[in-house]
Design an enzyme around this catalytic site. Structure first.
Site, PDB file in Angstrom:
ATOM      1  N   VAL A  11     -61.750  -8.845 -39.755  1.00 48.06           N
ATOM      2  CA  VAL A  11     -61.852 -10.255 -39.361  1.00 48.06           C
ATOM      3  C   VAL A  11     -62.996 -10.946 -40.099  1.00 48.06           C
ATOM      4  O   VAL A  11     -62.831 -12.048 -40.636  1.00 48.06           O
ATOM      5  CB  VAL A  11     -62.032 -10.373 -37.836  1.00 48.06           C
ATOM      6  CG1 VAL A  11     -62.307 -11.821 -37.439  1.00 48.06           C
ATOM      7  CG2 VAL A  11     -60.787  -9.859 -37.120  1.00 48.06           C
ATOM      8  N   LYS A  88     -62.204 -10.300 -27.844  1.00 48.64           N
ATOM      9  CA  LYS A  88     -61.631 -10.546 -26.516  1.00 48.64           C
ATOM     10  C   LYS A  88     -62.266  -9.691 -25.430  1.00 48.64           C
ATOM     11  O   LYS A  88     -62.410 -10.127 -24.296  1.00 48.64           O
ATOM     12  CB  LYS A  88     -60.122 -10.347 -26.518  1.00 48.64           C
ATOM     13  CG  LYS A  88     -59.614  -8.975 -26.948  1.00 48.64           C
ATOM     14  CD  LYS A  88     -59.279  -8.941 -28.403  1.00 48.64           C
ATOM     15  CE  LYS A  88     -58.676  -7.634 -28.849  1.00 48.64           C
ATOM     16  NZ  LYS A  88     -58.432  -7.626 -30.309  1.00 48.64           N
ATOM     17  N   GLU A 112     -61.584 -19.372 -29.575  1.00 42.59           N
ATOM     18  CA  GLU A 112     -60.191 -19.518 -29.997  1.00 42.59           C
ATOM     19  C   GLU A 112     -59.618 -18.228 -30.566  1.00 42.59           C
ATOM     20  O   GLU A 112     -58.482 -17.842 -30.254  1.00 42.59           O
ATOM     21  CB  GLU A 112     -60.085 -20.625 -31.049  1.00 42.59           C
ATOM     22  CG  GLU A 112     -58.683 -20.823 -31.607  1.00 42.59           C
ATOM     23  CD  GLU A 112     -57.710 -21.301 -30.549  1.00 42.59           C
ATOM     24  OE1 GLU A 112     -56.770 -20.552 -30.233  1.00 42.59           O
ATOM     25  OE2 GLU A 112     -57.892 -22.414 -30.030  1.00 42.59           O
ATOM     26  N   GLY A 117     -54.757 -14.477 -32.260  1.00 47.90           N
ATOM     27  CA  GLY A 117     -54.982 -14.498 -33.702  1.00 47.90           C
ATOM     28  C   GLY A 117     -54.945 -15.903 -34.266  1.00 47.90           C
ATOM     29  O   GLY A 117     -55.710 -16.778 -33.862  1.00 47.90           O
ATOM     30  N   GLY A 170     -51.529   0.581 -40.414  1.00 49.97           N
ATOM     31  CA  GLY A 170     -52.775  -0.017 -39.965  1.00 49.97           C
ATOM     32  C   GLY A 170     -52.632  -0.940 -38.771  1.00 49.97           C
ATOM     33  O   GLY A 170     -53.597  -1.588 -38.361  1.00 49.97           O
ATOM     34  N   GLU A 173     -54.401   1.901 -34.063  1.00 46.85           N
ATOM     35  CA  GLU A 173     -55.552   2.768 -34.307  1.00 46.85           C
ATOM     36  C   GLU A 173     -55.153   4.230 -34.121  1.00 46.85           C
ATOM     37  O   GLU A 173     -54.083   4.551 -33.585  1.00 46.85           O
ATOM     38  CB  GLU A 173     -56.680   2.422 -33.320  1.00 46.85           C
ATOM     39  CG  GLU A 173     -57.158   0.988 -33.389  1.00 46.85           C
ATOM     40  CD  GLU A 173     -57.932   0.683 -34.655  1.00 46.85           C
ATOM     41  OE1 GLU A 173     -58.391   1.636 -35.321  1.00 46.85           O
ATOM     42  OE2 GLU A 173     -58.055  -0.513 -34.992  1.00 46.85           O
ATOM     43  N   LYS A 188     -56.931 -10.529 -23.010  1.00 43.67           N
ATOM     44  CA  LYS A 188     -56.391 -11.828 -23.403  1.00 43.67           C
ATOM     45  C   LYS A 188     -55.801 -12.571 -22.206  1.00 43.67           C
ATOM     46  O   LYS A 188     -55.896 -13.803 -22.125  1.00 43.67           O
ATOM     47  CB  LYS A 188     -55.334 -11.634 -24.490  1.00 43.67           C
ATOM     48  CG  LYS A 188     -55.910 -11.047 -25.779  1.00 43.67           C
ATOM     49  CD  LYS A 188     -54.828 -10.630 -26.747  1.00 43.67           C
ATOM     50  CE  LYS A 188     -55.422  -9.979 -27.988  1.00 43.67           C
ATOM     51  NZ  LYS A 188     -54.396  -9.449 -28.914  1.00 43.67           N
ATOM     52  N   GLY A 284     -54.896  -9.922 -37.669  1.00 48.00           N
ATOM     53  CA  GLY A 284     -54.973  -9.878 -39.122  1.00 48.00           C
ATOM     54  C   GLY A 284     -56.157 -10.656 -39.650  1.00 48.00           C
ATOM     55  O   GLY A 284     -56.669 -11.572 -38.999  1.00 48.00           O
TER      56      GLY A 284
END
Length: 379
Positions: A11, A88, A112, A117, A170, A173, A188, A284
């Site tokens: 990120v 989150k 946000e 995402g 990917g 995990e 979330k 992503g």
């Protein structure tokens, strides 16, 4: 506006790419990382280099986890720096504390990117709530779990086969528990419920995951005209609210049943506007990075979001009541009134999400392969 980043992983790297290439009004001046993880002249290994720099206006926290993210965010807010985060877990756990610290320091705290995402989900909630009462929210808010279900359904593959594929790509995990057991979606759901209903959502909402979903379940659900998705759901009636994360059976022709791969779909329902649905990439580097940059631009414009700090509505589990389909060998533990279907699945009517999660745990203790899903209510 001069900004610093805490973390330069997926990120954080997305934020750097977007800011450096496309947003000249923003400047990344410091990047906190662990030693030998990221090469850049702006890198520092000491949070004090950021906290004590009076020229830094805003800090982006992209580390993940609870600590040291929580401590670092508080240090930045207390130092008079606005904070933008995609984390989150830390937002769900500490939102009132962060909100109070930001208010006291006269700075902004922005969330946000913590949910959905690149989907402007939090912005949509906040905008809708300005003129309307949001009565329900729901959503497919975890791309990994959706990818697994979608690929199982389209390929006829087993859960384990698709999970390995997701890990190789990917999406998942090495330890996929947060995704497949619903933990990620719970965070979330807490954030979305808090903002949509203007009440601090409790953290111990009921949760059931998809770890035991089998391709035979998908075939049985399909024969009945349903798809299944791991969903967050919350509802309120003005006096109370209820929220849960669980597998939900949705009509096969619905948008939810057809969300592909690792995409997300979030829904809010307002008294005036009715249902609004938001579809897009829920994770992503660039989608989430874009959400962070949107918050940075709002911060630069002087916005200071206000978040609920108290549980204004009562917890009313009965507001989230559904029928459930269960696959289990522990049928002797099922409540009276359970109806065995031709497929071998068992139908249970009128369970709250709280009662369903409790029953599921009881069934799992005797049959660890048990799977349970709610039937979506029909409007």
């Amino acid at each position: 506006m001069r900004i610093a980043l805490l973390g330069a992983g997926t990120v954080g790297g997305g934020v750097i790419e977007i800011v450096d290439s496309a947003v000249p009004s923003l400047e990344v001046v410091k990047i906190l990382t662990l030693p030998n993880t990221y090469e850049d002249p702006r890198v520092t290994y000491d949070i004090k280099d950021i906290v004590e720099d009076p020229t830094i206006d805003c800090v982006v926290e992209a580390m993940g986890g609870l600590e040291p993210a929580h401590s670092f965010i508080m240090r930045c807010l207390n130092a008079g720096k606005s904070v933008v985060t995609a984390n989150k877990a830390v937002v769900a756990a500490y939102l009132p504390e962060f909100s109070q610290a930001a208010s006291k320091a006269g700075v902004g705290f922005f969330v946000e990117a913590s949910s959905g995402g690149g989907i402007p989900w939090i912005a949509a909630i906040e905008k809708a709530r300005r003129t309307d009462t949001i009565t329900q929210i729901s959503g497919i808010l975890n791309g990994t779990s959706n990818y697994i279900i979608y690929r199982m359904a389209t390929l006829g593959a087993s859960f384990d086969e698709v999970l390995k594929e997701a890990q190789a790509l990917g999406y998942a995990e090495a330890d996929p528990s947060a995704d497949i057991d619903g933990i990620d979606v719970v965070n979330k759901c807490i954030i979305g419920t808090t903002l949509a209903f203007n009440t601090l959502c409790r953290r111990d909402i009921p949760v059931m995951g998809i770890r035991n979903l089998a391709k035979e379940d998908l075939e049985a659900f399909g024969a009945m005209g349903y798809g299944v998705r791991l969903m967050a759901r919350a509802t309120q009636d003005g006096q109370g609210y209820a929220a849960a994360v669980e597998p939900v059976l949705v009509p096969a022709a619905s948008l939810e049943a057809n969300v592909p791969d690792n995409f997300n779909l979030a829904t809010l329902v307002g008294n005036f506007v009715g249902p609004l649905k938001f579809f897009g990439q829920g994770a992503g580097a660039l989608p989430t990075g874009d959400a962070i940059v949107q918050d940075l631009l709002d911060c630069a414009a002087g916005q200071k979001p206000v978040y609920p700090r108290e549980e204004r509505l009562a917890w009313k589990p009965e507001l989230l009541t559904s029928s459930y389909l269960v696959r289990t060998q522990a049928q002797d533990l099922l409540p009276e009134g359970a109806q065995v279907q031709e497929s071998g699945l068992v139908l249970l009517d009128g369970l709250t999400a709280v009662a369903a999660a409790g029953l599921c745990q009881k069934l799992l203790s005797q049959d660890p392969t048990t799977f349970m899903a709610a039937l979506a209510t029909q409007d």
